[in-house]
Each structure stands twice: as structure tokens, then as C-alpha cells.
Design a protein around this motif. Structure first.
Motif, PDB file in Angstrom:
ATOM      1  N   ALA A 176       0.839  -1.273   0.010  1.00  0.00           N
ATOM      2  CA  ALA A 176       0.122   0.114  -0.120  1.00  0.00           C
ATOM      3  C   ALA A 176       0.967   1.324  -0.012  1.00  0.00           C
ATOM      4  O   ALA A 176       0.380   2.320  -0.839  1.00  0.00           O
ATOM      5  CB  ALA A 176      -0.951  -0.191   1.042  1.00  0.00           C
ATOM      6  N   GLU A 255      -3.957  -9.467  -6.391  1.00  0.00           N
ATOM      7  CA  GLU A 255      -3.822  -9.157  -4.906  1.00  0.00           C
ATOM      8  C   GLU A 255      -4.664  -7.771  -4.494  1.00  0.00           C
ATOM      9  O   GLU A 255      -4.702  -6.899  -5.287  1.00  0.00           O
ATOM     10  CB  GLU A 255      -2.309  -8.972  -4.453  1.00  0.00           C
ATOM     11  CG  GLU A 255      -1.662 -10.070  -4.438  1.00  0.00           C
ATOM     12  CD  GLU A 255      -0.188 -10.025  -4.059  1.00  0.00           C
ATOM     13  OE1 GLU A 255       0.065  -9.286  -2.860  1.00  0.00           O
ATOM     14  OE2 GLU A 255       0.852 -10.112  -4.960  1.00  0.00           O
ATOM     15  N   ALA A 256      -5.221  -7.744  -3.504  1.00  0.00           N
ATOM     16  CA  ALA A 256      -6.034  -6.614  -3.258  1.00  0.00           C
ATOM     17  C   ALA A 256      -4.924  -5.814  -2.285  1.00  0.00           C
ATOM     18  O   ALA A 256      -4.552  -6.249  -1.265  1.00  0.00           O
ATOM     19  CB  ALA A 256      -7.259  -7.009  -2.118  1.00  0.00           C
ATOM     20  N   VAL A 257      -5.148  -4.561  -2.489  1.00  0.00           N
ATOM     21  CA  VAL A 257      -4.024  -3.702  -1.878  1.00  0.00           C
ATOM     22  C   VAL A 257      -4.851  -2.550  -0.983  1.00  0.00           C
ATOM     23  O   VAL A 257      -4.643  -2.397   0.200  1.00  0.00           O
ATOM     24  CB  VAL A 257      -3.355  -2.679  -2.742  1.00  0.00           C
ATOM     25  CG1 VAL A 257      -2.442  -1.837  -2.286  1.00  0.00           C
ATOM     26  CG2 VAL A 257      -2.721  -3.596  -4.082  1.00  0.00           C
ATOM     27  N   ALA A 271      -5.735  -6.254   3.368  1.00  0.00           N
ATOM     28  CA  ALA A 271      -5.807  -5.033   2.676  1.00  0.00           C
ATOM     29  C   ALA A 271      -5.731  -3.808   3.497  1.00  0.00           C
ATOM     30  O   ALA A 271      -6.378  -3.842   4.582  1.00  0.00           O
ATOM     31  CB  ALA A 271      -6.647  -4.929   1.492  1.00  0.00           C
TER      32      ALA A 271
END
Length: 359
Positions: A176, A255-257, A271
Motif C-alpha cells: 500500500a 492481490e487486493a491492496v 488489505a
């Protein structure tokens, strides 16, 4: 002798008539036999009376099974609003008494399918899956060939979905902090499905939160194209609905950020989320409902609602919801659905006003 015989005959005849009269009175107890049934017919029947109209109203409308139900999805096959539609169609099966044909009419931010739906005949054979772009945002920013006041939302397809910043698995932007740094540089390309859609608005919220420099946006006609763009490296990241992203995260492809929520996302607990970086954040959420045209005959509307809500309550559809990343849900009444849509519209207006898209 003759007179005596005649008197005897008269007496015998009188006696017979008297006996017959007595017998008739004994066999016809009119006051006793008829009154009790009359009283029983008036009292016990009363509680059952309200049920009859309901059953009659939910019976299949006359000639309803004579033609297909044309169900328009104003987005591509495999998109966030297509998947629950097809799952519900499968769950309904033949309960509606008619064959269901799903028509994917994608393009122009859902307005092509919405426009086609609006010019069709108002009856139970024409149905639309409506979502944010065609029902909320496009009518607020454009003059359209259709009027949503002529639509009647009748069934809620799924609970709200939220958007997430997603990247290809292994990308350095899966961190992130690095993604935020990239946003501030202005050297990035990102995408979302359809203009002024939930993904577009969520992207604007995210860019505003992190005071991002202007990057290069790419608009796609649906979630499948958007996903392909991420996986091919055409864009650095996508802003997409969680229900669509889930399977790609589970398969290890994406991928979820950062989630566009004000708390930890239940599907992607690792995340980051916008609520960590700013106070009083109001997330935009995805809406998916079934609508008919306003002038559709009431008996056909009630038939559709009853059968679709039965399918929504089924184990098969509830299992789909869980597998697709939604919470299980109970069918929602038309009145509650209307109130929920009104509240969601107000949030959408606020987000669009903050982004400068409307006055």
C-alpha cells in the motif's frame, strides 16, 4: 247397514289423515335441523377468508407461460451484475412457468441495455438487472433516452459490494505504501469498468484521499476486460468490485491492496482501507436489483416477485452469494428496497458532488 259402513269409512279416513299429519311433523324439524349449520357457516369461515385472495393473486397470470422472459443485463457476460443474474435464473429454474433468456447488452456505461429495456412492452416478460451506472450516475450527468421514473425496482439481488484497488500478483504495488507513493508521482495507469460507475467513483475517492497527481485512466466496458488489462500489464492497477476480485485473489492471480471502505474489508483483511487514512469517509457501494417497467400489470409483478424471492431464499442462491463474496441475505420487500435505493442515491450524489461531476 249401509250408513254404519259409511260412518266407519269416514272415521277410518280421518284417522289415516291424522296419523299422516303427525308423521310429517315429526320428520321435518325445520327450526332444529337448519339453524345450527347456518351458525357454523358464519363463524369458523371468517379467519380463513383473508388467505384466499393471496393464493389467488399469486397464481400464474393467464397466458404468462406462452412466451420467453427477456432479462436484460446492461453489462458484459461475467461482469459484476451478470453473475448474480445468471445464478438467480438458475435458481428459479422453471418456477416462473416461462423460459428465461438473458440478454447482455453492454456499452455506454450500461445505458444501451437500459435504453432497450425502456422501449419494450410493459409486462412480466421484460426484466432488467439495474445497477449504479444506469440507475444512479448516468441519469445525474447525462440526458438519456430513458426515464428511471418509468422503472419499478422489485427485487434486491445482493447486498452492497465495495470497490478495491487490485494489482497483478507479485507487483511491487501490492504494498500500500508503494502504491500511494506511485499515486503522488503521477506516473501510473489505472482502469475501471464503465464511466461514472461505482469503480469510477471509488477511484476518484481514492485519488482524492491520497492527493494523487493526475495519472492515465483507462475505461473498460466490463469487469472481464478490466481484469484482463491488469493481468496483461496494460494498466498498473484496477479499481474493481470486491465480488469480482475475490476469485482472482483466491486463485493467486491478483492481490487486493486498498479497500474503498471505512473499516477492514471482510474479504480482504490484509488489505489497507481508506478509513485508515481519513476521517468521516463515506464509501460508495454497488447496487444490483431487478426491475420491471412501471406499467407492468400488477398480477404479473406479484408473480415475478414471489417466484424470484423464493429463488433468492433457496440454498442454491445463498450458496452462490457466499461463494461470490456476498453475505447471505433474506429477500427484501419492495418498500424496503425503495428506501434503500433512495439512501444509496443520496450517497452517490454526495460523492459525485465532492468529485465535481455534478453541481
Amino acid at each position: 247397514m249401509t250408513i254404519k259402513k259409511m260412518l266407519a269409512l269416514v272415521l277410518a279416513l280421518a284417522l289415516c289423515l291424522s296419523i299422516a299429519a303427525c308423521g310429517s311433523t315429526a320428520e321435518t324439524p325445520a327450526p332444529v335441523a337448519t339453524n345450527p349449520p347456518a351458525e357454523k357457516a358464519e363463524t369458523p369461515a371468517a379467519p380463513e377468508a383473508p388467505e384466499a385472495p393471496v393464493e389467488e393473486g399469486l397464481s400464474m397470470p393467464e397466458k404468462f407461460d406462452k412466451s420467453n422472459i427477456n432479462w436484460i443485463v446492461p453489462a458484459a457476460a461475467g461482469s459484476a451484475i451478470d453473475l448474480p443474474t445468471r445464478s438467480l435464473v438458475d435458481a428459479v429454474g422453471d418456477a416462473l412457468g416461462a423460459n428465461i433468456v438473458v440478454e447482455n447488452l453492454a456499452g455506454a456505461s450500461q445505458t444501451i441495455g437500459a435504453s432497450e429495456f425502456s422501449i419494450r412492452e410493459a409486462n412480466g416478460h421484460n426484466v432488467l438487472t439495474m445497477a449504479n451506472a444506469c440507475y444512479f450516475t448516468q441519469p445525474l450527468v447525462n440526458e438519456l433516452t430513458y426515464d428511471i421514473a418509468q422503472w419499478r425496482p422489485i427485487v434486491k439481488l445482493a447486498n452492497p459490494s465495495y470497490c478495491v484497488v487490485a494489482v497483478k500478483a507479485g507487483s511491487e504495488l501490492a504494498d500500500a505504501d508503494k502504491l500511494i507513493e506511485k499515486l503522488k508521482s503521477g506516473n501510473y495507469t489505472y482502469g475501471y469498468a464503465n464511466a461514472v460507475s461505482i469503480g469510477h467513483l471509488a477511484a476518484l475517492q481514492i485519488l482524492d484521499t491520497f492527493e494523487a497527481a493526475e495519472g492515465t485512466p483507462m475505461i473498460y466496458t466490463g469487469s472481464p476486460e478490466l481484469t484482463a488489462a491488469v493481468l496483461s500489464g496494460e494498466i498498473d492497477f484496477a479499481v474493481m468490485e470486491d465480488s469480482v476480485l475475490l476469485s482472482y485473489v483466491q486463485s493467486g492471480e491478483m492481490e487486493a491492496v486498498i479497500a474503498g471502505t471505512n473499516e477492514t474489508h471482510r474479504l480482504f483483511p490484509d488489505a489497507a482501507y481508506i478509513g485508515e487514512y481519513t476521517e468521516n469517509f463515506v464509501p460508495i457501494c454497488g447496487v444490483k436489483c431487478v426491475a420491471v417497467l412501471k406499467d407492468t400489470p400488477e398480477e404479473e409483478v406479484e408473480w415475478l416477485k414471489a417466484k424470484l424471492n423464493e429463488a433468492i431464499a433457496s440454498d442454491a442462491y445463498q450458496e452462490f452469494l457466499v461463494s461470490a463474496g456476498y453475505d447471505k441475505m433474506e429477500p427484501m420487500s419492495e418498500e424496503d428496497l425503495s428506501a434503500w435505493l433512495t439512501a444509496s442515491l443520496e450517497v452517490t450524489k454526495e460523492v459525485m458532488q465532492n468529485a465535481g461531476l455534478i453541481g
